[in-house]
Motif scaffolding. Structure first.
Motif, PDB file in Angstrom:
ATOM      1  N   ALA A  68     -98.789  34.035 -32.425  1.00  0.00           N
ATOM      2  CA  ALA A  68     -98.849  32.577 -32.316  1.00  0.00           C
ATOM      3  C   ALA A  68     -98.457  32.117 -30.913  1.00  0.00           C
ATOM      4  CB  ALA A  68     -97.955  31.929 -33.369  1.00  0.00           C
ATOM      5  N   LEU A  69     -97.408  32.702 -30.355  1.00  0.00           N
ATOM      6  CA  LEU A  69     -96.974  32.327 -29.005  1.00  0.00           C
ATOM      7  C   LEU A  69     -98.077  32.639 -27.986  1.00  0.00           C
ATOM      8  CD1 LEU A  69     -94.834  31.328 -27.027  1.00  0.00           C
ATOM      9  CD2 LEU A  69     -93.835  33.635 -27.063  1.00  0.00           C
ATOM     10  N   ALA A  70     -98.645  33.832 -28.060  1.00  0.00           N
ATOM     11  CA  ALA A  70     -99.712  34.213 -27.130  1.00  0.00           C
ATOM     12  C   ALA A  70    -100.926  33.300 -27.280  1.00  0.00           C
ATOM     13  CB  ALA A  70    -100.107  35.670 -27.358  1.00  0.00           C
ATOM     14  N   ARG A  71    -101.300  32.998 -28.496  1.00  0.00           N
ATOM     15  CA  ARG A  71    -102.461  32.135 -28.749  1.00  0.00           C
ATOM     16  C   ARG A  71    -102.203  30.711 -28.257  1.00  0.00           C
ATOM     17  NH1 ARG A  71    -107.125  32.122 -31.599  1.00  0.00           N
ATOM     18  NH2 ARG A  71    -107.801  30.158 -32.492  1.00  0.00           N
ATOM     19  N   ASN A  72    -101.018  30.192 -28.527  1.00  0.00           N
ATOM     20  CA  ASN A  72    -100.686  28.832 -28.088  1.00  0.00           C
ATOM     21  C   ASN A  72    -100.689  28.711 -26.570  1.00  0.00           C
ATOM     22  OD1 ASN A  72    -100.415  27.895 -30.700  1.00  0.00           O
ATOM     23  ND2 ASN A  72     -98.194  28.148 -30.733  1.00  0.00           N
ATOM     24  N   GLU A  73    -100.217  29.737 -25.898  1.00  0.00           N
ATOM     25  CA  GLU A  73    -100.102  29.666 -24.436  1.00  0.00           C
ATOM     26  C   GLU A  73    -101.381  30.058 -23.706  1.00  0.00           C
ATOM     27  OE1 GLU A  73     -97.595  28.279 -22.842  1.00  0.00           O
ATOM     28  OE2 GLU A  73     -96.716  27.925 -24.812  1.00  0.00           O
ATOM     29  N   LEU A  74    -102.142  31.034 -24.263  1.00  0.00           N
ATOM     30  CA  LEU A  74    -103.260  31.599 -23.521  1.00  0.00           C
ATOM     31  C   LEU A  74    -104.592  31.558 -24.267  1.00  0.00           C
ATOM     32  CD1 LEU A  74    -101.387  34.695 -22.080  1.00  0.00           C
ATOM     33  CD2 LEU A  74    -101.921  32.555 -20.895  1.00  0.00           C
ATOM     34  N   GLY A  75    -104.632  30.942 -25.430  1.00  0.00           N
ATOM     35  CA  GLY A  75    -105.879  30.863 -26.177  1.00  0.00           C
ATOM     36  C   GLY A  75    -106.093  32.089 -27.053  1.00  0.00           C
ATOM     37  N   GLY A  76    -107.235  32.106 -27.739  1.00  0.00           N
ATOM     38  CA  GLY A  76    -107.486  33.143 -28.720  1.00  0.00           C
ATOM     39  C   GLY A  76    -108.148  34.401 -28.200  1.00  0.00           C
ATOM     40  N   ASP A  77    -108.767  34.342 -27.032  1.00  0.00           N
ATOM     41  CA  ASP A  77    -109.494  35.502 -26.527  1.00  0.00           C
ATOM     42  C   ASP A  77    -108.575  36.474 -25.789  1.00  0.00           C
ATOM     43  OD1 ASP A  77    -111.900  34.483 -27.470  1.00  0.00           O
ATOM     44  OD2 ASP A  77    -112.386  33.498 -25.574  1.00  0.00           O
ATOM     45  N   ASP A  78    -108.856  37.764 -25.938  1.00  0.00           N
ATOM     46  CA  ASP A  78    -108.170  38.781 -25.152  1.00  0.00           C
ATOM     47  C   ASP A  78    -108.731  38.755 -23.736  1.00  0.00           C
ATOM     48  OD1 ASP A  78    -106.931  39.469 -27.506  1.00  0.00           O
ATOM     49  OD2 ASP A  78    -107.967  41.371 -27.758  1.00  0.00           O
ATOM     50  N   PHE A  79    -107.915  39.132 -22.757  1.00  0.00           N
ATOM     51  CA  PHE A  79    -108.392  39.162 -21.375  1.00  0.00           C
ATOM     52  C   PHE A  79    -107.518  40.055 -20.517  1.00  0.00           C
ATOM     53  CE2 PHE A  79    -105.397  35.589 -21.349  1.00  0.00           C
ATOM     54  CZ  PHE A  79    -104.637  35.871 -20.228  1.00  0.00           C
ATOM     55  N   ARG A  80    -108.023  40.307 -19.308  1.00  0.00           N
ATOM     56  CA  ARG A  80    -107.301  40.991 -18.233  1.00  0.00           C
ATOM     57  C   ARG A  80    -107.554  40.209 -16.949  1.00  0.00           C
ATOM     58  NH1 ARG A  80    -106.693  46.999 -18.376  1.00  0.00           N
ATOM     59  NH2 ARG A  80    -106.556  47.465 -20.584  1.00  0.00           N
ATOM     60  N   GLU A  81    -106.491  39.958 -16.211  1.00  0.00           N
ATOM     61  CA  GLU A  81    -106.607  39.309 -14.901  1.00  0.00           C
ATOM     62  C   GLU A  81    -105.867  40.176 -13.886  1.00  0.00           C
ATOM     63  OE1 GLU A  81    -108.200  36.553 -13.792  1.00  0.00           O
ATOM     64  OE2 GLU A  81    -109.017  36.144 -15.788  1.00  0.00           O
ATOM     65  N   TYR A  82    -106.497  40.416 -12.736  1.00  0.00           N
ATOM     66  CA  TYR A  82    -105.957  41.307 -11.713  1.00  0.00           C
ATOM     67  C   TYR A  82    -105.288  40.498 -10.603  1.00  0.00           C
ATOM     68  CZ  TYR A  82    -108.681  44.912 -14.007  1.00  0.00           C
ATOM     69  OH  TYR A  82    -109.180  45.789 -14.939  1.00  0.00           O
ATOM     70  N   PHE A  83    -104.142  41.002 -10.128  1.00  0.00           N
ATOM     71  CA  PHE A  83    -103.366  40.323  -9.094  1.00  0.00           C
ATOM     72  C   PHE A  83    -102.877  41.335  -8.064  1.00  0.00           C
ATOM     73  CE2 PHE A  83    -103.066  37.651 -12.794  1.00  0.00           C
ATOM     74  CZ  PHE A  83    -103.051  36.360 -12.308  1.00  0.00           C
ATOM     75  N   ASP A  84    -102.696  40.854  -6.853  1.00  0.00           N
ATOM     76  CA  ASP A  84    -102.112  41.650  -5.775  1.00  0.00           C
ATOM     77  C   ASP A  84    -100.597  41.714  -6.011  1.00  0.00           C
ATOM     78  OD1 ASP A  84    -100.992  42.602  -3.384  1.00  0.00           O
ATOM     79  OD2 ASP A  84    -102.318  41.422  -2.119  1.00  0.00           O
ATOM     80  N   PRO A  85    -100.017  42.909  -6.108  1.00  0.00           N
ATOM     81  CA  PRO A  85     -98.576  43.006  -6.373  1.00  0.00           C
ATOM     82  C   PRO A  85     -97.714  42.534  -5.203  1.00  0.00           C
ATOM     83  CG  PRO A  85     -99.464  45.178  -5.924  1.00  0.00           C
ATOM     84  CD  PRO A  85    -100.633  44.230  -6.003  1.00  0.00           C
ATOM     85  N   GLN A  86     -98.332  42.310  -4.058  1.00  0.00           N
ATOM     86  CA  GLN A  86     -97.562  41.852  -2.902  1.00  0.00           C
ATOM     87  C   GLN A  86     -97.733  40.354  -2.642  1.00  0.00           C
ATOM     88  OE1 GLN A  86     -97.815  44.552   0.439  1.00  0.00           O
ATOM     89  NE2 GLN A  86     -97.888  46.294  -0.933  1.00  0.00           N
ATOM     90  N   TRP A  87     -98.279  39.645  -3.625  1.00  0.00           N
ATOM     91  CA  TRP A  87     -98.399  38.188  -3.551  1.00  0.00           C
ATOM     92  C   TRP A  87     -96.996  37.574  -3.561  1.00  0.00           C
ATOM     93  CZ3 TRP A  87     -97.675  34.689  -7.853  1.00  0.00           C
ATOM     94  CH2 TRP A  87     -98.035  33.368  -7.561  1.00  0.00           C
ATOM     95  N   GLY A  88     -96.833  36.401  -2.990  1.00  0.00           N
ATOM     96  CA  GLY A  88     -95.544  35.764  -2.752  1.00  0.00           C
ATOM     97  C   GLY A  88     -94.536  35.793  -3.897  1.00  0.00           C
ATOM     98  N   ALA A  89     -94.897  35.312  -5.084  1.00  0.00           N
ATOM     99  CA  ALA A  89     -93.946  35.275  -6.200  1.00  0.00           C
ATOM    100  C   ALA A  89     -93.532  36.682  -6.605  1.00  0.00           C
ATOM    101  CB  ALA A  89     -94.540  34.537  -7.395  1.00  0.00           C
ATOM    102  N   PHE A  90     -94.461  37.635  -6.553  1.00  0.00           N
ATOM    103  CA  PHE A  90     -94.127  39.011  -6.913  1.00  0.00           C
ATOM    104  C   PHE A  90     -93.192  39.631  -5.878  1.00  0.00           C
ATOM    105  CE2 PHE A  90     -98.503  38.852  -8.967  1.00  0.00           C
ATOM    106  CZ  PHE A  90     -97.991  38.531 -10.213  1.00  0.00           C
ATOM    107  N   THR A  91     -93.404  39.290  -4.607  1.00  0.00           N
ATOM    108  CA  THR A  91     -92.519  39.792  -3.556  1.00  0.00           C
ATOM    109  C   THR A  91     -91.094  39.280  -3.766  1.00  0.00           C
ATOM    110  OG1 THR A  91     -94.343  39.933  -1.992  1.00  0.00           O
ATOM    111  CG2 THR A  91     -92.143  39.834  -1.054  1.00  0.00           C
ATOM    112  N   ARG A  92     -90.960  38.019  -4.164  1.00  0.00           N
ATOM    113  CA  ARG A  92     -89.623  37.473  -4.427  1.00  0.00           C
ATOM    114  C   ARG A  92     -88.960  38.196  -5.599  1.00  0.00           C
ATOM    115  NH1 ARG A  92     -92.376  33.118  -2.567  1.00  0.00           N
ATOM    116  NH2 ARG A  92     -93.058  32.337  -4.587  1.00  0.00           N
TER     117      ARG A  92
END
Length: 116
Positions: A68-92
């Motif tokens: 329920a938490l996952a569906r409420n926050e991100l919708g009903g579909d499964d997904f994958r999103e790719y990010f650079d691990p050295q992006w600003g928030a991740f560096t912090r």
């Protein structure tokens, strides 16, 4: 509302991704979690280093609750999103004690580091 990831859980994922020179992936399927695109695997084939959102870990949270938490926050579909691990928030997060907060709209994912 939003989803929350503990920096202490996310840091090993970032370290693994940087060591393997790959992306980190936000996944929504059996829970909501981050993992390195190329990471070490357990004998059963599951990735060893995973950082679940608080309340969205199927290994410790009741199915109805995390689903329920996952569906409420991100919708009903499964997904994958790719990010650079050295992006600003991740560096912090990697260099400090910050945690990560995630919110979503129908068209955007918004991520930022937060001080615990």
């Amino acid at each position: 509302m939003s989803l929350f990831f503990k920096g202490s859980d996310l840091k090993p994922v970032l370290v693994e991704a940087i060591a393997n020179q790959c992306c980190i992936i936000l996944v929504k399927d059996q829970g909501v979690y981050w993992l390195a695109e190329r990471g070490e695997r357990q004998a059963d084939g599951r990735q060893k280093v995973i950082a679940y959102a608080v309340g969205c870990n199927p290994d410790i949270d009741a199915f109805d609750d995390w689903w329920a938490l996952a569906r409420n926050e991100l919708g009903g579909d499964d997904f994958r999103e790719y990010f650079d691990p050295q992006w600003g928030a991740f560096t912090r997060i990697l260099n400090g004690k910050d945690d990560l907060e995630l919110t979503a709209t129908a068209t955007r994912l918004m991520l930022w580091s937060v001080t615990p």
